[in-house]
Write a protein that holds these residues in place. Sequence first.
Motif, short mmCIF file in Angstrom:
data_model
loop_
_atom_site.label_atom_id
_atom_site.label_comp_id
_atom_site.label_asym_id
_atom_site.label_seq_id
_atom_site.Cartn_x
_atom_site.Cartn_y
_atom_site.Cartn_z
N TRP A 17 0.83 -1.22 0.00
CA TRP A 17 0.00 0.00 0.00
C TRP A 17 0.86 1.26 0.00
O TRP A 17 0.69 2.14 -0.84
N TRP A 31 2.68 2.19 -3.14
CA TRP A 31 1.89 2.65 -4.28
C TRP A 31 2.01 4.16 -4.48
O TRP A 31 1.64 4.68 -5.54
N THR A 38 -4.97 7.74 -4.87
CA THR A 38 -4.60 6.34 -4.64
C THR A 38 -5.00 5.89 -3.25
O THR A 38 -5.62 4.83 -3.07
N ALA A 83 -8.10 3.28 -2.22
CA ALA A 83 -7.72 2.05 -1.51
C ALA A 83 -8.45 1.93 -0.19
O ALA A 83 -8.95 0.85 0.17
N LEU A 135 -6.40 -0.30 -4.94
CA LEU A 135 -5.16 0.20 -5.51
C LEU A 135 -5.08 -0.09 -7.00
O LEU A 135 -4.61 0.73 -7.79
N THR A 177 -5.35 2.77 -10.31
CA THR A 177 -4.08 2.92 -11.02
C THR A 177 -4.22 3.52 -12.42
O THR A 177 -3.46 4.43 -12.78
#
Length: 485
Positions: A244, A247, A269, A273, A304, A308
Amino acid sequence: MSSVPSAYSYTSAAVPAWLDKGDNAWQMVAATLVGLQSIPGLVILYGGIVKKKWAINSAFMALYAFAAVVICWVSWAYKMAFGHKLLPFWGRAGAALGQDFLLMQAELPSTTHYYHGGKVVETEMAQPFYPMASMIWFQCVFAAITLILLAGSLLGRMNIKAWMLFVPLWLTFSYTVGAFSLWGGGFLFQWGVMDYSGGYVIHLSSGIAGFTAAYWVGPRLAKDRREFPPNNTLLMLAGAGLLWMGWAGFNGGDPYTANIDSSVAVLNTNVCAATSLLMWTCLDVIFFGKPSSIGAVQGMITGLVAITPAAGLVQGWAAIVMGVFSGSVPWFTMMILHKKWKPLQAVDDTLGVFHTHAVAGLLGGVLTGVFAQPTLSSIFLPVTNSRGAVYGGSGGMQVVKQLGGGFFIIGWNVVMTSIICVLVKLIVPLRMSEEELLVGDDAVHGEEAYALWGDGEKYDSTKHGFMSDDTQHKLNIPVGDSQLP
């Protein structure tokens, strides 16, 4: 008068006029964060989430893939993904090791976009303000994590020798095609398909290829399919945490600069998530009566993955909406549809990579075509006036482009992964022997994850020595008394 070392001068051979130290620093940090997602992130996540007898093998598959990709990448694959065009979907192979090449200003030579495919330049070639060495390494860690994600479908039965052959072949003939087509200036890039940071290039491809490879490799032992408890849930959570936090580099590094869009991407992001994790957890509680840490990790990953392709292209409210979808649609396909649809049950996808990466990746790509904000899109995309469907105008066509790009990635990966598996099978078996499947790590690697005596073994003095409590008991030596004369 003292002289300043050339490395610290404002302009010198070490600091050329085109170099932006801030951009270069961020790009190297972002690459390191993505690398940490794999090593040690997915290494320890895989090592913890599988059955104890497969902990070493699962972790080693990730470790090997990372190292193999690095060498293949700089030897020939980088230029196939980001070099001069050979075909509309493929770059020309070549080494990326020469000093002059590594020290020149980074550029992606095929990314010049021409208005309606003509001769008038609409968007100039991407040319970040740091050296090629930074670009090559940044793109390398993305390639590496794709193979490691794919491995999640194959844990617990793939022959390690087959995996050693599969990795360079799949990188060469599958990953580079998706990367060039969508990022390196290929036909999907020029058409205007949106993939901010790899929803299609990395996640959709790894999910589809993993599922396809799982079909060819075959299933785990029936007992392992029925009973596959994590051997260390806390270790799994630690790996998930690294995934996580890493990312931030995954999505924050893809503008190729430390700009305002990078900041938006990082925030979106985390928002998506978190929303997805909470959504998955709530569904677990509603339908199964209790929350699951494994379920929370799955929800985190799908969030995630889904954000993206859209990270720097959508507004914050859209990131929340995408999180709701990414926490529910893959949950439904994994927890409900998978258990009722025989074609899904027939393929042993060990960690459910099809659901967490293929389903979530395609979902995120399509939703990007719905929610992409025009101003944010103009900052990042080569095709001007790009926008999502909710903003009207050409937005409806963007959804069509997203679907078209997704179908190409799916089709290419099914076909090419199948060909690679068939070729590898001609050299070595894809699946482990029955003995290896029964024993696990000790048979495959001669190693075990935990150096603890027990687990129902019979005492063997040649293996365990004479210093254990059991030995003392057998020799009738009271505990605490000296064993020396």
